[in-house]
Design an enzyme around this catalytic site. Structure first.
Site, short mmCIF file in Angstrom:
data_model
loop_
_atom_site.label_atom_id
_atom_site.label_comp_id
_atom_site.label_asym_id
_atom_site.label_seq_id
_atom_site.Cartn_x
_atom_site.Cartn_y
_atom_site.Cartn_z
N SER A 20 34.80 40.65 -2.55
CA SER A 20 34.22 41.35 -2.30
C SER A 20 33.96 41.48 -3.92
CB SER A 20 35.00 43.07 -2.32
OG SER A 20 33.72 44.08 -2.70
N TYR A 35 41.61 48.47 -4.26
CA TYR A 35 40.95 48.00 -3.95
C TYR A 35 40.46 46.89 -4.45
CZ TYR A 35 36.64 46.28 0.26
OH TYR A 35 36.02 45.46 0.49
P1 NAD Z 1 35.18 46.68 9.63
O1 NAD Z 1 35.45 48.10 9.21
O2 NAD Z 1 34.00 46.95 9.60
O3 NAD Z 1 36.23 46.22 10.31
C1 NAD Z 1 37.55 45.54 9.78
C2 NAD Z 1 38.39 44.81 10.31
O4 NAD Z 1 39.45 44.55 10.02
C3 NAD Z 1 37.76 45.90 11.76
O5 NAD Z 1 38.30 45.85 13.03
C4 NAD Z 1 39.67 46.60 11.90
O6 NAD Z 1 40.79 47.58 13.18
C5 NAD Z 1 39.96 45.58 10.95
N1 NAD Z 1 41.55 45.66 10.42
C6 NAD Z 1 42.17 46.66 9.34
N2 NAD Z 1 43.13 46.53 9.53
C7 NAD Z 1 44.06 45.18 9.52
C8 NAD Z 1 44.98 45.08 9.99
N3 NAD Z 1 46.10 45.55 9.16
N4 NAD Z 1 44.69 43.91 10.59
C9 NAD Z 1 44.90 43.34 11.59
N5 NAD Z 1 43.10 44.06 11.44
C10 NAD Z 1 42.64 45.00 10.43
O7 NAD Z 1 34.46 46.28 7.45
P2 NAD Z 1 34.05 45.23 7.36
O8 NAD Z 1 32.95 45.25 6.18
O9 NAD Z 1 33.95 43.67 7.81
O10 NAD Z 1 34.96 44.31 6.55
C11 NAD Z 1 35.17 42.93 6.55
C12 NAD Z 1 35.96 42.23 4.89
O11 NAD Z 1 34.67 42.99 4.39
C13 NAD Z 1 36.98 43.13 4.51
O12 NAD Z 1 38.22 41.97 4.31
C14 NAD Z 1 36.28 44.19 3.30
O13 NAD Z 1 37.20 44.55 2.28
C15 NAD Z 1 34.96 43.02 2.65
N6 NAD Z 1 33.95 43.28 2.21
C16 NAD Z 1 33.29 44.47 3.02
C17 NAD Z 1 31.72 44.69 2.43
C18 NAD Z 1 31.41 45.91 2.93
O14 NAD Z 1 30.53 46.58 2.33
N7 NAD Z 1 31.38 46.06 3.84
C19 NAD Z 1 31.47 44.29 0.82
C20 NAD Z 1 32.80 43.27 0.67
C21 NAD Z 1 33.73 42.57 0.89
#
Ligand code: NAD
Length: 573
Positions: free
Chosen positions: A442, A455
């Site tokens: 991230s 985080y």
């Molecule tokens: P999201 O919440 O839409 O999706 C995350 C998914 O991970 C969900 O389907 C959830 O059920 C699953 N999950 C959670 N815990 C889990 C576990 N223990 N085992 C298996 N699956 C699990 O979020 P997102 O934004 O799509 O995030 C995806 C990745 O991107 C994450 O690592 C997040 O930190 C990173 N990220 C997101 C953003 C943002 O702004 N959305 C920015 C930077 C990084």
């Protein structure tokens, strides 16, 4: 062993395995003997009739008195004599180094081409095909190959090469095998006859190279060809090898993270590829790896690759699974929320007519991850790409984070990635065919805030893990990419835990208003895998944050102090 006559020499022939089984004929290179194949022959002989011979001038075979008798005509006649002796209508040819050069030549000749069911080649191109490459290839590509081929020029000199074989060359060869490829000398390789074989085999270079490069024959062949490109081969450039594909109507381009003597350093992988290919040519089903490596026009960029994605039920994971599937991949959608994973897999089946599997998985659980990785390898094979994407967020000041908040964040965001890397990297290394690991970090990996201590810590660790792993796995042909998105409009804010003051509404609104779709992150991920990029900051804030963290860390620390006051830079309230 038995000796069979061929023109003015007698060839030493070796057979293993049941004669009723399909025959694989292994042809060695220079300055080896049939013993270079010991490990591979041992691995194949339970299912195949394995035949080897020492080529003229090497090992236990005779050497012609007339130095001109190392020409392709004589080598092809030897191969013909071996085929006559075996008496099988069709055999699978495998050639390494000079064995490959002479097989490329022989399968273009009547009398041999009808008897070659397939040809597996590594460590050496065809000479006619190479001549075409040298004439019509790009200047840089040709220069790259010529730089690797300097010794061929040196072998044309009189006397000196002979003296080198009597002097330092045998030790230098053994040393470079050990240092460059980790191959220890063993009984039979290098052979006791190395000095003599080395001197005799100079005839191969002197009789064939210049004449053939000057007046090449038609490079086209009709036999199905499997090329195994060994990525650390110091003698043959990847560009030259890739150019071979135009000369066979059916062509498979396999890749192996190995050096020139891959049959010594990676015998299991070489034997597996030979067996997979010959079984397929004989009418067996095509394995996914073979389908993946088949060279055909109009194939998707990730056609028949196996891609595993964690957290694929929502947001970036879902978009990435769909993007890989749209480009031809078979995907495994793993998520803690099984229903959402099933939905994504079903939609992929409907929308792209691709195979997608849904798996319930908690990436934080060591046993679940070990079971998951084992099941994937057993049911679908070793993945080509793994995307460690699953993540959660806990938002609020450090002093309001409980121990449990820390543990959960690190268990999912960091340990989940560590497990994914450690389990799948091991499988990829053992398979030897390379692969790619993508870890989703991230912007928070390099931009500190007061609101996301756990985080951000987990994401910074993921980024460092990626850098370390990339250095370690590069030699195995495995790429590692760390993707660092800024704000992306997904459900992460809704799914997050808030401690201290409740920022939920603010965060959800902020991400929603940012309007950056996860599909754009997915596009970055596919491109990064294709280009093997190390760190990929995504979107404006991701890129500015990455640049600023390198230009002025102190400015970023000042920003971190402000972050608690401004609360959310996107929403601005
Ligand atoms: P999201 O919440 O839409 O999706 C995350 C998914 O991970 C969900 O389907 C959830 O059920 C699953 N999950 C959670 N815990 C889990 C576990 N223990 N085992 C298996 N699956 C699990 O979020 P997102 O934004 O799509 O995030 C995806 C990745 O991107 C994450 O690592 C997040 O930190 C990173 N990220 C997101 C953003 C943002 O702004 N959305 C920015 C930077 C990084």
């Amino acid at each position: 062993m038995r000796l069979i006559p061929s023109g003015d020499v007698r060839l030493a022939l070796f057979e293993e395995g049941e004669r009723e089984n399909p025959t694989i004929l292994l042809v060695h290179g220079y300055p080896d003997t049939h013993r270079v194949w010991d490990e591979v022959a041992g691995l194949l002989s339970d299912r195949y009739h394995v035949v080897r011979y020492d080529v003229r001038g090497a090992g236990s075979s005779g050497a012609p008195r007339d130095r001109r008798h190392y020409s392709f005509d004589h080598l092809a006649a030897d191969l013909g004599a071996v085929l006559d002796e075996i008496g099988k209508p069709r055999v699978h040819l495998v050639g390494h180094d000079w064995g490959s050069l002479q097989c490329w030549e022989a399968i273009g000749r009547p009398g041999i081409r009808e008897r070659a069911a397939s040809f597996t080649t590594f460590g050496g191109p065809g000479l006619d095909q190479a001549a075409h490459f040298l004439r019509y290839g790009g200047r840089r590509e040709v220069a790259g190959q010529l730089a690797r081929s300097w010794y061929i020029g040196a072998f044309q000199l009189p006397v000196l090469p002979e003296l080198a074989w009597r002097g330092p060359l045998p030790r230098a060869l053994a040393r470079s095998m050990r240092l460059a490829e980790g191959i220890e000398p063993r009984q039979g390789h290098p052979a006791d006859t190395l000095k003599r074989d080395g001197r005799n085999g100079l005839g191969l270079y002197r009789q064939n190279f210049l004449t053939r490069l000057r007046t090449p024959a038609d490079p086209g062949v009709e036999v199905p060809v499997q090329l195994i490109e060994t990525s650390r081969d110091i003698f043959v450039s990847p560009r030259l090898l890739a150019s071979m594909r135009q000369w066979a109507p059916e062509f498979w381009h396999r890749r192996l993270a190995a050096g020139h003597w891959a049959q010594r350093s990676h015998p299991e992988a070489v034997a597996r590829m030979i067996a997979e290919f010959s079984a397929h040519v004989d009418g067996g089903a095509s394995t996914r790896s073979l389908r993946r490596d088949r060279v055909r026009e109009g194939r998707g960029a990730y056609q028949d690759r196996l891609v595993v994605i964690t957290g694929a039920g929502s947001g970036i994971g879902r978009a990435t699974a769909r993007a890989f599937a749209a480009h031809g991949a078979e995907v495994v959608c793993a998520d803690l929320d099984h229903e959402s994973a099933v939905r994504v897999a079903e939609d992929i089946g409907k929308d792209f007519r691709r195979t997608a599997h849904a798996v319930q998985l908690d990436v934080a659980s060591t046993t679940a991850m070990e079971e998951f990785a084992g099941n994937i390898a057993e049911q679908y094979g070793v993945p080509d790409v793994v995307v460690n994407n699953a993540g959660i967020a806990v938002a609020g000041p450090f002093l309001d984070h409980s121990l449990d908040d820390w543990r959960r964040t690190l268990d999912v965001n960091l340990w989940g990635v560590i497990h994914g890397c450690r389990l799948f990297a091991r499988q990829m290394v053992e398979r030897g065919e390379g692969g790619h690991i993508v870890n989703i970090a991230s912007l928070a990996a390099f931009v500190a805030t007061r609101e996301l201590p756990a985080y951000s810590t987990s994401k910074a660790a993921v980024k460092m893990l990626g850098d370390c792993l990339r250095a370690e796995l590069a030699g195995h042909g495995i790429g590692v990419t760390t993707v660092c998105p800024g704000f992306v409009s997904t459900a992460i804010a809704r799914n997050a835990t808030y401690v201290g003051s409740d920022l939920r509404e603010l965060a959800e609104l902020g991400l929603q208003r940012r309007g950056y779709p996860p599909e754009r992150v997915a596009a970055h991920i596919l491109r990064a895998v294709h280009r093997n990029e190390a760190v990929v900051p995504v979107n404006v804030e991701g890129k500015i944050g990455y640049a600023m963290s390198r230009i002025s860390p102190s400015a970023m620390r000042a920003f971190a102090r402000l972050s608690g006051v401004v609360r959310n830079p996107v929403v601005g309230r």
